[in-house]
Scaffold this motif. Structure first.
Motif, PDB file in Angstrom:
ATOM      1  N   ILE A  13       0.832  -1.214   0.000  1.00  0.00           N
ATOM      2  CA  ILE A  13       0.000   0.000   0.000  1.00  0.00           C
ATOM      3  C   ILE A  13       0.866   1.264   0.000  1.00  0.00           C
ATOM      4  N   LEU A  32       8.862  -1.528  -8.805  1.00  0.00           N
ATOM      5  CA  LEU A  32       9.295  -2.924  -8.903  1.00  0.00           C
ATOM      6  C   LEU A  32       8.819  -3.697  -7.692  1.00  0.00           C
ATOM      7  N   SER A  39       1.196  -8.747  -2.252  1.00  0.00           N
ATOM      8  CA  SER A  39       1.486 -10.146  -1.898  1.00  0.00           C
ATOM      9  C   SER A  39       2.017 -10.303  -0.478  1.00  0.00           C
ATOM     10  N   GLY A  47      -7.878  -5.067   7.083  1.00  0.00           N
ATOM     11  CA  GLY A  47      -8.649  -4.083   6.322  1.00  0.00           C
ATOM     12  C   GLY A  47      -9.339  -3.040   7.168  1.00  0.00           C
ATOM     13  N   THR A 173      12.469  -8.955  -8.588  1.00  0.00           N
ATOM     14  CA  THR A 173      13.154  -8.888  -7.294  1.00  0.00           C
ATOM     15  C   THR A 173      14.411  -8.053  -7.422  1.00  0.00           C
ATOM     16  N   ALA A 202      10.067   1.354  -0.356  1.00  0.00           N
ATOM     17  CA  ALA A 202       8.743   1.103   0.236  1.00  0.00           C
ATOM     18  C   ALA A 202       8.597  -0.408   0.412  1.00  0.00           C
ATOM     19  N   GLY A 204       8.446  -2.370   3.029  1.00  0.00           N
ATOM     20  CA  GLY A 204       7.817  -2.944   4.220  1.00  0.00           C
ATOM     21  C   GLY A 204       8.844  -3.521   5.182  1.00  0.00           C
ATOM     22  N   TRP A 206      11.104  -5.449   4.820  1.00  0.00           N
ATOM     23  CA  TRP A 206      12.411  -5.754   4.216  1.00  0.00           C
ATOM     24  C   TRP A 206      13.217  -4.476   3.979  1.00  0.00           C
ATOM     25  N   TYR A 277      -8.402  -7.175  16.930  1.00  0.00           N
ATOM     26  CA  TYR A 277      -9.094  -6.384  15.901  1.00  0.00           C
ATOM     27  C   TYR A 277      -9.806  -7.352  14.971  1.00  0.00           C
ATOM     28  N   SER A 356       7.865   3.957   5.185  1.00  0.00           N
ATOM     29  CA  SER A 356       7.687   2.662   5.849  1.00  0.00           C
ATOM     30  C   SER A 356       7.544   2.867   7.370  1.00  0.00           C
ATOM     31  N   LEU A 358       5.180   1.644   9.085  1.00  0.00           N
ATOM     32  CA  LEU A 358       3.758   1.916   9.355  1.00  0.00           C
ATOM     33  C   LEU A 358       3.137   0.868  10.275  1.00  0.00           C
ATOM     34  N   SER A 361      -0.688  -0.548  11.583  1.00  0.00           N
ATOM     35  CA  SER A 361      -1.804   0.228  11.027  1.00  0.00           C
ATOM     36  C   SER A 361      -1.423   0.840   9.680  1.00  0.00           C
ATOM     37  N   GLY A 364      -4.370   1.329   6.975  1.00  0.00           N
ATOM     38  CA  GLY A 364      -5.158   2.545   7.194  1.00  0.00           C
ATOM     39  C   GLY A 364      -4.352   3.836   7.080  1.00  0.00           C
TER      40      GLY A 364
END
Ligand SMILES: Cc1cc2nc3c(=O)[nH]c(=O)nc-3n(C[C@H](O)[C@H](O)[C@H](O)COP(=O)(O)OP(=O)(O)OC[C@H]3O[C@@H](n4cnc5c(N)ncnc54)[C@H](O)[C@@H]3O)c2cc1C
Length: 411
Positions: A13, A32, A39, A47, A173, A202, A204, A206, A277, A356, A358, A361, A364
């Protein structure tokens, strides 16, 4: 060798929203992603969209949550993407007198600062959500809370980015990065090299792996989140549902230290608190989760934790007691060690950015995180709210092995 004005690493996201907003500003953007769009965490989350309003003096959290809520709305209502968005509101269950006192003070404080939350009696809560346990002392009501399908929403950002001119390449990759003297970057993939002017990380959970290639220590660690689902049922649960138990625990003991982010449910294998949640999806599954555990790159759900979470959820919604668990799953969330997001420039490099940290949450908060970063890159002007998310506060130089590779693997 392909050339790209701007290249984004990661099709979650955070990356897809950044790509969309940069492309909207007229930039030539390539994204990329090593797998498919959404995934990883962005496709497996609950969500839930946790907004409570702008407040009297909007801070970073208000921009990220309420700003993202507006972007989700616009994606569905103005741009016509069906992301299953509903601003259904949220209920946070109170289980004990101590949680009641804590939540009452929290509601008073939030309302004094201009946020729209309420303290409900259980009777009031049950008139909104009939399945709530009548034995609970009360609930906090968060009317702005929304929900959406995380896969559909993340893919919608990618599609919107493509329609605005961005190039989205999946199954790409990145295997190495190199900063060159002329402020450009070489990005290596199995498919070939990219020469890039502006690079956005971005990636996450990694990000620390990617940062290490450029000699940066990015203090983001993977934290496993896990969930379970009932079979599909007719509509039974209408709000997003949470619990005050972890909120009170983390208020008194965040659990943070030099190597551990705040607000985890476990220290090693020992449980510190229960977090909760959940919601019912459009296709009828009631889904719940809550555990946040440092287990390296392990994405296998822990069945003992699922049982604890199921019991916790059934304390709030007794109808769940009799319903079987049809499936479980897990994903890795990007937690920064100090708990705050990293959105901005990565010193000492020019034209190197990150979005990153995040955490739990990021679904959202990701849409606005991407927009704020895109606006910064496009205009050169950093929104004042981003001062709180400045990566310079915690990113250091040093060729360490990645945090991900070094983290323990045991569940
Ligand atoms: C079980 C669970 C429940 C959650 N529930 C909620 C919720 O209800 N509400 C909420 O707001 N948040 C929730 N979250 C948190 C949220 O999902 C994350 O914070 C958010 O998705 C992070 O988005 P991201 O884009 O930063 O990372 P990701 O979605 O992980 O995307 C990063 C992408 O980078 C790619 N990548 C990494 N390395 C490379 C490489 N070398 N080359 C190419 N690509 C690479 C990955 O494949 C991945 O697709 C939950 C998370 C989990 C796991």
């Amino acid at each position: 060798m392909s050339e790209a004005e701007m290249l984004i690493i990661g099709g979650g996201i955070a990356g897809t929203s950044t790509a969309y907003h940069l492309a909207q500003c007229g930039h030539s953007v390539t994204l990329l992603e090593r797998g498919e769009i959404a995934s990883e965490a962005s496709g497996v989350n609950a969500g839930s969209i946790g907004a409570i309003g702008w407040g009297q003096v909007p801070d970073l959290q208000a921009y990220l949550t309420t700003g993202s809520l507006e972007i989700f709305k616009s994606l569905q209502l103005d741009l016509g993407y069906d992301i299953e968005f509903r601003q259904a509101g949220g209920l946070q269950a109170i289980h004990t007198e101590a949680q009641y006192a804590f939540t009452r003070d929290r509601v008073l404080d939030l309302r004094a600062h201009g946020y729209g939350v309420e303290l409900l009696t259980t009777r009031e809560a049950r008139s909104l959500e009939p399945g709530v346990n009548p034995a609970l002392p009360g609930c906090m009501y968060l009317p702005l809370r929304g929900q959406a399908n995380p896969q559909k929403a993340t893919r919608a950002f990618a599609t919107a980015a493509t329609r605005s001119g961005a190039r989205i390449l999946t199954q790409h990759t990145i295997t190495a990065l190199q900063a060159r003297g002329d402020n450009t970057y070489l990005v290596e993939t199995v498919q070939g090299l990219f020469e890039v002017g502006t690079l956005v990380i971005a990636a996450g959970a990694w990000c620390s792996v990617i940062g290490a290639w450029l000699g940066l220590r990015i203090p983001i660690v993977p934290v496993r989140g896990q969930m379970w689902a009932t079979p599909s049922l007719p509509p039974r649960v209408f709000h997003t549902i949470s619990s005050a138990e972890s909120a009170l625990h983390w208020h008194t003991a965040s659990g943070k230290n030099a190597n551990t982010p705040p607000e985890l449910t476990h220290r090693g294998n020992a449980r510190l608190t229960r977090h909760l949640y959940g919601r019912q999806t459009r296709d009828g599954e009631i889904i719940f989760g809550g555990d946040r555990q440092l287990v390296g790159d392990n994405k296998t759900p822990d069945s003992a934790g699922i049982t604890v979470n199921h019991d916790h959820a059934a304390e709030v919604l007794p109808l769940l007691r009799e319903l079987p668990i049809a499936r479980t799953w897990a994903g890795l969330m990007p937690f920064s060690l100090d708990g705050a997001p990293l959105i901005g420039k990565l010193p000492p490099y020019n034209s190197l950015y990150i979005v990153s940290g995040l955490a739990s949450s990021g679904f959202g908060r990701g849409p606005m995180a991407g927009k704020l970063l895109a606006d910064y890159i496009h205009s050169g002007h950093r929104h004042p709210a981003l001062a709180e998310a400045d990566p310079a506060r915690c990113v250091t130089l040093g060729r360490e092995t990645s945090v991900l590779a070094a983290a323990p693997r045991n569940a």
